[in-house]
Design an enzyme around this catalytic site. Sequence first.
Site, PDB file in Angstrom:
ATOM      1  N   PRO A  11      -2.048  11.038   2.984  1.00  0.00           N
ATOM      2  CA  PRO A  11      -1.790  10.358   4.286  1.00  0.00           C
ATOM      3  C   PRO A  11      -0.133  10.648   4.687  1.00  0.00           C
ATOM      4  O   PRO A  11       0.791  10.588   4.102  1.00  0.00           O
ATOM      5  CB  PRO A  11      -1.852   8.841   3.968  1.00  0.00           C
ATOM      6  CG  PRO A  11      -1.788   8.897   2.335  1.00  0.00           C
ATOM      7  CD  PRO A  11      -2.455  10.288   1.916  1.00  0.00           C
ATOM      8  N   ASN A  12      -0.295  10.620   6.131  1.00  0.00           N
ATOM      9  CA  ASN A  12       1.054  10.853   6.844  1.00  0.00           C
ATOM     10  C   ASN A  12       1.641  12.325   6.730  1.00  0.00           C
ATOM     11  O   ASN A  12       2.700  12.616   7.459  1.00  0.00           O
ATOM     12  CB  ASN A  12       2.089   9.898   6.218  1.00  0.00           C
ATOM     13  CG  ASN A  12       1.847   8.395   6.682  1.00  0.00           C
ATOM     14  OD1 ASN A  12       1.535   7.897   7.752  1.00  0.00           O
ATOM     15  ND2 ASN A  12       1.739   7.651   5.420  1.00  0.00           N
ATOM     16  N   ARG A  19       9.273  13.741  11.489  1.00  0.00           N
ATOM     17  CA  ARG A  19      10.224  12.577  11.313  1.00  0.00           C
ATOM     18  C   ARG A  19      10.881  13.077   9.918  1.00  0.00           C
ATOM     19  O   ARG A  19      10.222  13.717   9.156  1.00  0.00           O
ATOM     20  CB  ARG A  19       9.040  11.374  11.085  1.00  0.00           C
ATOM     21  CG  ARG A  19       8.490  11.041  12.349  1.00  0.00           C
ATOM     22  CD  ARG A  19       9.255  10.240  13.458  1.00  0.00           C
ATOM     23  NE  ARG A  19       9.886   9.429  12.932  1.00  0.00           N
ATOM     24  CZ  ARG A  19       9.410   7.927  12.943  1.00  0.00           C
ATOM     25  NH1 ARG A  19       8.405   7.584  13.222  1.00  0.00           N
ATOM     26  NH2 ARG A  19      10.371   6.925  12.345  1.00  0.00           N
ATOM     27  N   TYR A  24      11.803  15.663   3.927  1.00  0.00           N
ATOM     28  CA  TYR A  24      10.520  16.484   4.029  1.00  0.00           C
ATOM     29  C   TYR A  24      10.723  17.835   4.905  1.00  0.00           C
ATOM     30  O   TYR A  24       9.799  18.769   4.902  1.00  0.00           O
ATOM     31  CB  TYR A  24       9.369  15.603   4.659  1.00  0.00           C
ATOM     32  CG  TYR A  24       9.255  14.467   4.101  1.00  0.00           C
ATOM     33  CD1 TYR A  24       8.684  14.463   2.707  1.00  0.00           C
ATOM     34  CD2 TYR A  24       9.266  13.191   4.668  1.00  0.00           C
ATOM     35  CE1 TYR A  24       8.570  13.244   2.088  1.00  0.00           C
ATOM     36  CE2 TYR A  24       9.011  12.257   4.071  1.00  0.00           C
ATOM     37  CZ  TYR A  24       8.704  11.930   2.680  1.00  0.00           C
ATOM     38  OH  TYR A  24       8.461  10.816   2.037  1.00  0.00           O
ATOM     39  N   ASN A  75      -1.482  17.360  -2.696  1.00  0.00           N
ATOM     40  CA  ASN A  75      -0.244  16.491  -2.330  1.00  0.00           C
ATOM     41  C   ASN A  75      -0.918  15.028  -1.937  1.00  0.00           C
ATOM     42  O   ASN A  75      -1.291  15.035  -0.867  1.00  0.00           O
ATOM     43  CB  ASN A  75       0.770  17.079  -1.194  1.00  0.00           C
ATOM     44  CG  ASN A  75       1.866  16.176  -1.034  1.00  0.00           C
ATOM     45  OD1 ASN A  75       2.130  15.044  -1.469  1.00  0.00           O
ATOM     46  ND2 ASN A  75       2.929  16.750  -0.140  1.00  0.00           N
ATOM     47  N   ALA A  78       1.185   9.169  -0.692  1.00  0.00           N
ATOM     48  CA  ALA A  78       1.360   7.848  -1.164  1.00  0.00           C
ATOM     49  C   ALA A  78       0.310   7.501  -2.228  1.00  0.00           C
ATOM     50  O   ALA A  78       0.567   6.611  -3.108  1.00  0.00           O
ATOM     51  CB  ALA A  78       1.464   6.633  -0.159  1.00  0.00           C
ATOM     52  N   GLU A  99      -0.623  19.230  -8.900  1.00  0.00           N
ATOM     53  CA  GLU A  99      -0.254  18.177  -8.074  1.00  0.00           C
ATOM     54  C   GLU A  99       1.273  18.739  -7.294  1.00  0.00           C
ATOM     55  O   GLU A  99       1.986  19.303  -8.167  1.00  0.00           O
ATOM     56  CB  GLU A  99       0.301  16.929  -9.053  1.00  0.00           C
ATOM     57  CG  GLU A  99       0.967  15.649  -8.148  1.00  0.00           C
ATOM     58  CD  GLU A  99       1.296  14.574  -9.171  1.00  0.00           C
ATOM     59  OE1 GLU A  99       1.266  14.619 -10.434  1.00  0.00           O
ATOM     60  OE2 GLU A  99       2.022  13.564  -8.646  1.00  0.00           O
ATOM     61  N   HIS A 101       4.601  17.762  -4.661  1.00  0.00           N
ATOM     62  CA  HIS A 101       5.298  17.002  -3.582  1.00  0.00           C
ATOM     63  C   HIS A 101       6.372  17.840  -2.992  1.00  0.00           C
ATOM     64  O   HIS A 101       7.038  18.464  -4.010  1.00  0.00           O
ATOM     65  CB  HIS A 101       5.963  15.719  -4.332  1.00  0.00           C
ATOM     66  CG  HIS A 101       4.789  15.025  -5.028  1.00  0.00           C
ATOM     67  ND1 HIS A 101       4.234  14.056  -4.395  1.00  0.00           N
ATOM     68  CD2 HIS A 101       4.433  14.849  -6.477  1.00  0.00           C
ATOM     69  CE1 HIS A 101       3.297  13.733  -5.132  1.00  0.00           C
ATOM     70  NE2 HIS A 101       3.297  13.894  -6.252  1.00  0.00           N
ATOM     71  N   ARG A 108      14.107   9.786  -5.898  1.00  0.00           N
ATOM     72  CA  ARG A 108      14.095   8.815  -4.799  1.00  0.00           C
ATOM     73  C   ARG A 108      13.801   7.231  -5.566  1.00  0.00           C
ATOM     74  O   ARG A 108      14.122   7.127  -6.411  1.00  0.00           O
ATOM     75  CB  ARG A 108      12.718   9.125  -3.738  1.00  0.00           C
ATOM     76  CG  ARG A 108      13.079  10.634  -3.192  1.00  0.00           C
ATOM     77  CD  ARG A 108      12.220  11.096  -2.525  1.00  0.00           C
ATOM     78  NE  ARG A 108      12.025   9.892  -1.274  1.00  0.00           N
ATOM     79  CZ  ARG A 108      10.802  10.268  -0.521  1.00  0.00           C
ATOM     80  NH1 ARG A 108       9.915  10.948  -0.838  1.00  0.00           N
ATOM     81  NH2 ARG A 108      10.574   9.150   0.539  1.00  0.00           N
TER      82      ARG A 108
HETATM   83  O1  CA2 Z   1       7.431  14.650  -1.078  1.00  0.00           O
HETATM   84  C1  CA2 Z   1       6.138  14.573  -0.916  1.00  0.00           C
HETATM   85  O2  CA2 Z   1       5.549  15.384  -0.674  1.00  0.00           O
HETATM   86  C2  CA2 Z   1       5.507  13.115  -0.924  1.00  0.00           C
HETATM   87  O3  CA2 Z   1       3.942  13.385  -1.444  1.00  0.00           O
HETATM   88  C3  CA2 Z   1       5.255  12.661   0.404  1.00  0.00           C
HETATM   89  C4  CA2 Z   1       4.871  11.143   0.672  1.00  0.00           C
HETATM   90  C5  CA2 Z   1       5.606  10.428  -0.383  1.00  0.00           C
HETATM   91  O4  CA2 Z   1       4.895   9.023  -0.232  1.00  0.00           O
HETATM   92  C6  CA2 Z   1       5.652  10.766  -1.876  1.00  0.00           C
HETATM   93  O5  CA2 Z   1       6.438   9.872  -2.695  1.00  0.00           O
HETATM   94  C7  CA2 Z   1       6.258  12.169  -1.764  1.00  0.00           C
HETATM   95  C8  CA2 Z   1       5.026  10.785   2.011  1.00  0.00           C
HETATM   96  C9  CA2 Z   1       4.622  11.637   2.960  1.00  0.00           C
HETATM   97  C10 CA2 Z   1       4.965  10.954   4.262  1.00  0.00           C
HETATM   98  O6  CA2 Z   1       5.059  12.274   5.351  1.00  0.00           O
HETATM   99  C11 CA2 Z   1       5.976  11.857   6.380  1.00  0.00           C
HETATM  100  C12 CA2 Z   1       6.134  13.114   6.874  1.00  0.00           C
HETATM  101  C13 CA2 Z   1       6.909  12.966   8.075  1.00  0.00           C
HETATM  102  C14 CA2 Z   1       7.640  11.882   8.258  1.00  0.00           C
HETATM  103  C15 CA2 Z   1       7.386  10.746   7.817  1.00  0.00           C
HETATM  104  C16 CA2 Z   1       6.472  10.837   6.676  1.00  0.00           C
END
Ligand code: CA2
Length: 150
Positions: A11-12, A19, A24, A75, A78, A99, A101, A108
């Site tokens: 997700p996201n 963002r 990221y 990946n 959340a 896995e 990230h 974090r």
């Molecule tokens: O660092 C990563 O790849 C994460 O898997 C990204 C997740 C976060 O919950 C993990 O702790 C680490 C969140 C992805 C959110 O994606 C966004 C992308 C752009 C802007 C905001 C959020």
Amino acid sequence: MTRTIFVLNGPNLNLLGEREPAIYGSTTLADIRQMCLARAKPLGFAIDFRQTNFEGELVESIHQARKEACGIIINPAAYTFTSIALLDALKTFDPPKIELHISNVHAREEIYHQSLVSRVATAIMIGFGARGYELAIEAMAGMVGAAKAA
Ligand code: CA2
């Protein structure tokens, strides 16, 4: 044996590049998909690259991978920290699973420190930014057996 690596994104991650670039980076998920295809090709692998915001869809993709993939790079975003459904599905997938990230989750907030997925991952790629996907493909090729030299 199949030569397809499933690259699954949770997700996201469809918002990558739009963002929070400080965390990221500015590479979009479409860019990452292209990087994965380009890295996999000379190693003799196909890539099935997916993103979903829905937990059940990730589970379904893992079930499909059981029939079609020689490895999974995931990946889970959340769902890494919350999804027993994902953990159970990954347990049913015997080949290598990495896995991944983009950010260093351990640097974090504490809510990002306890991965459920790590319990069943063959290996973990954390904090290399978008480049981590390429590195994971190289690592997967090493685990599965690359067809040709890069
Ligand atoms: O660092 C990563 O790849 C994460 O898997 C990204 C997740 C976060 O919950 C993990 O702790 C680490 C969140 C992805 C959110 O994606 C966004 C992308 C752009 C802007 C905001 C959020």
